[in-house]
Scaffold this active site. Structure first.
Site, PDB file in Angstrom:
ATOM      1  CG  ASP A 173       7.117  -7.337   6.262  1.00 49.17           C
ATOM      2  OD1 ASP A 173       7.853  -7.057   5.302  1.00 49.17           O
ATOM      3  OD2 ASP A 173       7.509  -8.013   7.233  1.00 49.17           O
ATOM      4  CG  HIS A 482       2.228  -6.506  -0.850  1.00 49.88           C
ATOM      5  ND1 HIS A 482       0.953  -6.983  -0.667  1.00 49.88           N
ATOM      6  CD2 HIS A 482       2.917  -6.856   0.271  1.00 49.88           C
ATOM      7  CE1 HIS A 482       0.875  -7.610   0.494  1.00 49.88           C
ATOM      8  NE2 HIS A 482       2.059  -7.544   1.085  1.00 49.88           N
ATOM      9  CG  ASP A 524       0.682  -1.720 -10.641  1.00 44.33           C
ATOM     10  OD1 ASP A 524       1.090  -1.831  -9.464  1.00 44.33           O
ATOM     11  OD2 ASP A 524       0.458  -0.623 -11.187  1.00 44.33           O
ATOM     12  CD  GLU A 533       6.414  -7.810   0.275  1.00 46.14           C
ATOM     13  OE1 GLU A 533       6.132  -8.973  -0.051  1.00 46.14           O
ATOM     14  OE2 GLU A 533       6.646  -7.452   1.453  1.00 46.14           O
TER      15      GLU A 533
END
Ligand SMILES: [Ca+2]
Ligand SMILES: [Ca+2]
Ligand SMILES: [Ca+2]
Ligand SMILES: [Ca+2]
Length: 754
Positions: A173, A482, A524, A533
């Site tokens: 993120d 991710h 994956d 992530e």
């Protein structure tokens, strides 16, 4: 060179079978003096050779160990130890069954490139910053999140807006979190303190290369400059800068939602204090003004924490980004006091540490909410004024823990520590490797360094998943992390050098995982934030571990940084259409596998199929469907590994149930065990009618009692089950099959293989 080696390993004569994934290695390779132990999943093999490539000359022979059962993965494995092979070159392993491994290298700089790539992953995480072509190559991108007008959320006790530019995106993120910066900055600055010549100026190829300052210190300074904006005027430190909600999977510049300073707490403030105290001593030779500022910020933060010793952060109701919550602060106090003492020699911190003498007796591998170990590591290795008896206590605590860790590695089936599997388990294994490097640093005992090297092997492919958990590196690398930029940039290969989170049976992301065993709970796929992530606190210990291994085991020649200007060869990624994950098939149906490959380089070569954790067959890359022999009632897993002509591979697995068309009832007087067909040639089915619930174990031995295969099925019920056994590697002759239910002998029968 890689290209030639892999092809030869596959095709140089009928005795060189592929079945690559039955042999788990460090997919990059090994230093000449490092341990070299491969995990062999073909339990019918008993010995192995190492072949030099490309001429396939046998350069090493060895016996495999006895079979070991690994409960975390459900795998039965043997070890192939070829540590005695120390000559540089390219090789593959061949088992007595004829199976060969992927090609690997023995080289005196084998981990250098991935070590540099791991540090460079931070450059790619820079916030408020444009990544330009000369440094970022094909992964260049626009600046995002200027953070020049960040809103003070009401949880900060302030109003209005402030500046908070720079720093690294925390993970997949775009948030920036003080607490998670703590252990990340610590691990990276430790690399500098222990190995000041590693990542020297002009080696990492970042914009600050050539400025006369160590490139790692340049990269960490980018984070410290952001952190300096996180301290409030009263000395307390804000917990994070994020949007209210996670953004979509878009590039940084497309995420234009409001950003907020959020919260303030004891953990963030003490982690900040410790980081700034470290920076205050480390940056002093290069920038004394900055160093003075760091020390002042560190002291002020400590004073705030002493006045506010237990302010736990909780996400406000309107904020839904990462929490990094912690409500135990003794470890943060200990770490900050340790770094402050080392940097300032102030008696207040000495008094504090003396008052916590019992806390110095136990060392725990650090994690973001548990940072005492970082303090112990610094006290043990950086000169300071702590009493000599307490210093001895600290060093003994670390060494004592390292002894246990080393023993766990040398005795566990996959040769890893008993760290377990959870969110970020790969980061924890890397962090454990860091601890073992400290053990070596403190004792000079090379067994600790060897243990650390085996944890790097684990991360690079010697594991139950078969993945190299680093993007770009290894033969079967993670391809779908991710990570917002890696997803949104329209470039197939993810940005190099990131460490994926790793196996996590918690599976909090609601993604369907094919494998449910703890050591294999890894998917994956981009959606799997619980297992796949990336995060700054996982790459930091990975960077430390790789750099330390290269420092100690490597030659001292040129640095190597990752190629970034050309499109790299990508593995052929797989779409597996059937059997669908989670589906049920009637037993009368023949089992068809439907799949397709996508390789942007158009060099997909072949596909290995594994059924229920066992090699089944190899087919050419063009194959789209494959019919399987009828599978018995129960749950099954099919794994597909695709490889291209350069030896890059990828995995896709599916888990499905075969259900009986009619319910199988156990009639009275039905034999407890029957074998069909018997005599058999390639495959036999063992039918068991369990009279009670329990754990089933089947052992197949020679008539002389030598164990050949052991199969375990846990928690079976009184429903009849059928277990297929592949006899490909059984020689002709008579064998004894014995079934045990909860360790009590249930039945025994003779099996004849023709
Ligand atoms: Ca530099
Ligand atoms: Ca804590
Ligand atoms: Ca991409
Ligand atoms: Ca390719």
């Amino acid at each position: 060179m890689k290209i030639i080696a892999v092809i030869l390993c596959l095709t140089a004569g009928s005795t060189l079978l592929g079945q690559y994934m039955d042999i788990r290695i460090n997919q990059l390779g090994y230093y000449p003096q490092a341990p070299k132990i491969a995990m062999i999943k073909q339990t019918q093999a008993t010995s192995f050779s190492v072949l030099r490539l490309p001429d396939s000359a046998v350069v090493y022979n060895g016996n495999l160990t006895a079979v070991k059962y690994d409960a975390d993965s459900g795998d039965s494995i043997r070890w192939a130890d070829f540590s005695g092979l120390t000559t540089e070159g390219r090789y593959c392993i061949r088992l007595s069954t004829g199976t060969t491994s992927l090609a690997f290298q023995i080289s005196a700089d084998i981990l250098r490139e991935v070590a540099y790539a791991s540090l460079r992953s931070y450059y790619y995480q820079r916030c408020s910053y444009e990544l330009i072509q000369p440094y970022a190559g094909i992964w260049s991108r626009k600046a995002g999140h200027p953070d020049t007008s960040v809103i003070y959320h009401s949880s900060t006790g302030r109003t209005g807006k402030g500046r908070s530019p720079k720093g690294w995106y925390d993970a997949g993120d775009y948030g920036k979190y003080t607490v998670n910066a703590g252990i990340s900055v610590a691990n990276l600055l430790q690399v500098y303190e222990l190995f000041p010549d590693y990542f020297a100026d002009s080696t990492v190829s970042i914009p600050e290369s050539g400025n006369g300052i160590n490139d790692l210190l340049d990269e960490v300074r980018f984070e410290l400059d952001w952190l300096a904006t996180m301290q409030d005027t009263d000395g307390g430190v804000f917990h994070k800068v994020t949007t209210a909600n996670f953004s979509g999977f878009i590039m940084p510049e497309a995420d234009i939602a409001d950003r907020y300073f959020i919260g303030k707490g004891t953990a963030a403030t003490l982690d900040f204090s410790a980081m700034m105290a470290m920076a205050g001593r480390i940056y002093r030779p290069f920038d004394s003004v900055f160093a003075d500022q760091c020390v002042n910020m560190a002291r002020k933060a400590w004073q705030w924490a002493v006045k506010h010793p237990s302010v736990a952060f909780k996400n406000p109701a309107d904020i839904h980004t990462g929490e990094y919550g912690d409500n135990s602060f003794g470890d943060e106090f200990l770490w900050a006091a340790s770094e402050l003492l080392i940097t300032t020699n102030d008696s207040a911190y000495l008094q504090y540490l003396r008052s916590k003498a019992t806390s110095l007796q136990t060392y725990t591998v650090p994690g973001w909410p548990n940072v005492a170990g970082l303090g112990l590591q610094s006290l043990a290795t950086i000169p300071n004024s702590l009493d000599s008896n307490l210093l001895a206590t600290v060093r003994n605590a670390i060494i004592s823990r390292c002894k246990t860790l080393r023993n766990e590695i040398s005795t566990s089936p996959y040769r890893i520590t008993q760290t377990g599997f959870f969110w970020g388990s790969n980061g924890a294994y890397a962090q454990t490797g860091v601890t073992l490097v400290y053990g070596f640093k403190l004792t000079g005992d090379s067994s600790y360094l060897k243990a650390a090297a085996e944890l790097a092997d684990y991360l690079l492919g010697k594991n139950a998943t078969g993945y190299s958990f680093f993007t770009y590196y290894g033969t079967v690398p993670v391809m779908n992390p991710h990570h917002r930029p890696s997803y949104a940039d329209n470039i197939v290969m993810p940005i190099p050098g990131f460490l994926s989170g790793g196996p996590n049976p918690g599976r909090q992301d609601n993604v369907q995982y094919a494998w449910l065993q703890p050591a294999k709970s890894f998917a994956d796929v981009m959606e799997s934030y619980a297992s796949n992530e990336v995060a700054i606190n996982w790459n930091a210990p990975a960077t430390f571990l790789l750099a330390a291994l290269d420092h100690y085991y490597g030659n001292k020649q040129n640095y190597i940084y990752p190629p970034i200007h050309t499109m790299p060869n990508c593995p052929p990624t797989i779409t597996l259409t059937a059997p669908a994950l989670g589906s049920s098939l009637k037993q009368t149906d023949s089992v068809s596998i439907l799949f397709s490959l996508r390789d942007p380089d158009n060099n997909a070569s072949f596909v290995e199929i594994y059924v229920d954790n066992k090699y089944y067959t190899t087919v050419p890359a063009g194959t789209k469907t494959l019919k399987l022999y009828p599978l018995p009632v129960g749950e099954h897993i099919i794994s597909i590994y695709s490889f291209d002509s350069e030896g890059k591979g990828h995995e896709k697995s599916t888990r499905f149930k075969v259900v009986s068309a009619v319910n199988v009832k156990i009639e009275k007087n039905t034999p407890l065990m029957s074998l069909f067909p018997n005599p058999a040639e390639n495959r036999i089915t063992i039918s068991i009618n369990p009279p009670a619930d329990g754990n089933l174990r089947i052992e197949i031995t020679s008539t002389a009692g030598k164990s050949i295969v052991r199969l375990d099925k846990e928690a079976i019920t009184t429903t009849a089950i059928e277990i297929p056994v592949d006899l490909t590697y059984f020689g002709r002759g008579t064998y004894v099959v014995t079934a045990y239910l909860s360790n009590k002998r249930l039945a025994q029968a003779k099996m004849i293989v023709n």
